[in-house]
Design a protein around this motif. Structure first.
Motif, PDB file in Angstrom:
ATOM      1  N   VAL A  97       0.883  -1.270   0.129  1.00 15.49           N
ATOM      2  CA  VAL A  97      -0.084  -0.064  -0.161  1.00 15.49           C
ATOM      3  C   VAL A  97       1.016   1.248   0.023  1.00 15.49           C
ATOM      4  N   PRO A  98       0.539   2.503  -0.500  1.00 17.01           N
ATOM      5  CA  PRO A  98       1.285   3.710  -0.594  1.00 17.01           C
ATOM      6  C   PRO A  98       1.477   4.117   0.726  1.00 17.01           C
ATOM      7  N   THR A  99       2.627   5.055   0.775  1.00 12.40           N
ATOM      8  CA  THR A  99       2.766   5.756   1.972  1.00 12.40           C
ATOM      9  C   THR A  99       1.590   6.549   2.460  1.00 12.40           C
ATOM     10  N   GLY A 100       1.250   6.595   3.666  1.00 11.93           N
ATOM     11  CA  GLY A 100       0.339   7.414   4.057  1.00 11.93           C
ATOM     12  C   GLY A 100      -1.089   6.793   4.101  1.00 11.93           C
ATOM     13  N   THR A 101      -1.063   5.307   3.730  1.00 12.25           N
ATOM     14  CA  THR A 101      -2.396   4.510   3.750  1.00 12.25           C
ATOM     15  C   THR A 101      -2.795   4.177   5.094  1.00 12.25           C
ATOM     16  N   PRO A 102      -4.148   4.681   5.719  1.00 14.12           N
ATOM     17  CA  PRO A 102      -4.548   4.532   7.123  1.00 14.12           C
ATOM     18  C   PRO A 102      -4.809   3.040   7.392  1.00 14.12           C
ATOM     19  N   LEU A 103      -4.071   2.909   8.440  1.00 15.07           N
ATOM     20  CA  LEU A 103      -4.049   1.366   9.015  1.00 15.07           C
ATOM     21  C   LEU A 103      -4.967   1.218  10.258  1.00 15.07           C
ATOM     22  N   LYS A 104      -5.713  -0.158  10.159  1.00 18.90           N
ATOM     23  CA  LYS A 104      -6.717  -0.330  11.252  1.00 18.90           C
ATOM     24  C   LYS A 104      -6.167  -1.454  12.184  1.00 18.90           C
ATOM     25  N   ALA A 105      -6.675  -1.298  13.485  1.00 18.79           N
ATOM     26  CA  ALA A 105      -6.490  -2.436  14.421  1.00 18.79           C
ATOM     27  C   ALA A 105      -7.287  -3.542  13.839  1.00 18.79           C
ATOM     28  N   ALA A 106      -6.563  -4.763  13.963  1.00 20.67           N
ATOM     29  CA  ALA A 106      -7.190  -5.851  13.282  1.00 20.67           C
ATOM     30  C   ALA A 106      -8.186  -6.835  14.333  1.00 20.67           C
ATOM     31  N   ALA A 107      -7.850  -6.256  15.459  1.00 19.65           N
ATOM     32  CA  ALA A 107      -9.018  -6.745  16.609  1.00 19.65           C
ATOM     33  C   ALA A 107      -8.703  -5.741  17.918  1.00 19.65           C
ATOM     34  N   ALA A 108      -9.779  -5.860  18.917  1.00 17.79           N
ATOM     35  CA  ALA A 108      -9.783  -4.733  19.890  1.00 17.79           C
ATOM     36  C   ALA A 108      -8.518  -5.461  20.803  1.00 17.79           C
ATOM     37  N   GLY A 109      -7.926  -4.263  21.566  1.00 17.52           N
ATOM     38  CA  GLY A 109      -6.578  -4.623  22.351  1.00 17.52           C
ATOM     39  C   GLY A 109      -6.286  -3.265  23.041  1.00 17.52           C
ATOM     40  N   ARG A 110      -5.000  -3.416  23.554  1.00 15.46           N
ATOM     41  CA  ARG A 110      -4.289  -2.389  23.946  1.00 15.46           C
ATOM     42  C   ARG A 110      -2.936  -2.367  23.285  1.00 15.46           C
ATOM     43  N   VAL A 111      -2.455  -1.150  23.021  1.00 19.53           N
ATOM     44  CA  VAL A 111      -1.293  -0.881  22.512  1.00 19.53           C
ATOM     45  C   VAL A 111      -0.094  -1.037  23.398  1.00 19.53           C
ATOM     46  N   THR A 112       0.691  -1.834  23.262  1.00 16.76           N
ATOM     47  CA  THR A 112       1.828  -2.154  24.378  1.00 16.76           C
ATOM     48  C   THR A 112       3.125  -1.737  23.781  1.00 16.76           C
ATOM     49  N   LEU A 113       3.196  -1.272  22.278  1.00 18.62           N
ATOM     50  CA  LEU A 113       4.426  -0.741  22.034  1.00 18.62           C
ATOM     51  C   LEU A 113       4.262   0.295  20.542  1.00 18.62           C
TER      52      LEU A 113
END
Length: 247
Positions: free
Chosen positions: A154-170
């Motif tokens: 995908v081109p630079t700047g494409t929005p990326l989505k969380a694949a599932a619910a959770g907590r960002v650890t890094l």
């Protein structure tokens, strides 16, 4: 107790349900079971032909189930044109890489009670698949470790989505991965999003499935912009393709 057979393969991911209070162990390793009975585990790329699932029911009855694990064939992928430092790092860079591996291992070791994994997974991006899990990689003519993710071109700047619910650890910048985000979905299940151009989340933030987490980019070891997406159960990388792009 029930779970689909399709995850019983090298690189496979299994999500199932057991009676609340059931205790499980896979090849001697405890498998967390949620209050509602949800559980998850997985198998590495080089998993042998079988595994043993120990089941202790709430009433105390115990049994061992021998799981037959399907063997898979892996592709070979040759990538040329990488900067030499990205293939054979100098000593200072190598020390940085080792520190980063430890940091990543620490967040992937988390065994939280979250259950986002049980709600199903969605693709983090939409685009041509340019790299698959398990492929043998030859970088600038030199054999390196297999590819442990799924690449979306995908081109630079494409929005990326969380694949599932959770907590960002890094949410950090690494030598090989470039800018990356790791999300804990509970019970040792994690997803990783790499080579990002920008972060849209912070460490500790809770996200829902489909929330924007980053923009794609070309940071780290790449030959062009894309998303490297991986799925793991603790330290074991799994094949994300049948999970987020089922046939």
């Amino acid at each position: 107790m029930s779970f689909p057979d399709r995850g019983l393969a090298q690189g496979g991911f299994v999500v199932g349900r057991a009676a609340p209070g059931t205790r499980l162990a896979l090849d001697g390793r405890a498998v967390r079971v949620a209050a509602d009975g949800a559980f998850a585990f997985g198998f590495g790329r080089d998993q042998g032909p079988s595994a043993t699932l120990s089941v202790t029911e709430p009433g105390g009855r115990r049994e061992e189930r021998r799981l037959s694990i399907a063997r898979r064939q892996w592709q070979e992928q040759r990538i040329n044109g990488l900067p030499p430092s990205q293939v054979t790092p100098d000593e200072e860079t190598l020390q940085r890489i080792l520190r980063e591996r430890e940091k990543l291992a620490t967040v992937r070791a988390v065994d939280s009670a979250l259950t986002g994994f049980a709600e199903g997974f969605a693709p983090p991006a939409s685009g041509r698949i340019s790299g698959v899990y398990g492929s043998r990689r030859i970088l600038n003519g030199q054999p390196r470790q297999p590819h442990y993710g799924l690449d979306f071109a995908v081109p630079t700047g494409t929005p990326l989505k969380a694949a599932a619910a959770g907590r960002v650890t890094l949410a950090d910048e690494f030598h090989f991965f470039g800018n990356l985000v790791v999300i804990d979905h509970g019970h040792g299940v994690n997803t990783l999003y790499a080579h990002l151009s920008a972060f849209e989340v912070r460490e500790g933030q809770m996200v829902a499935k489909g929330d924007r987490v980053a923009l794609s980019g070309a940071t780290g070891r790449v030959t062009g912009p894309h998303l490297h997406f991986s799925l793991s159960w603790f330290q074991t990388f799994l094949d994300p393709q049948p999970v987020v792009l089922p046939a």
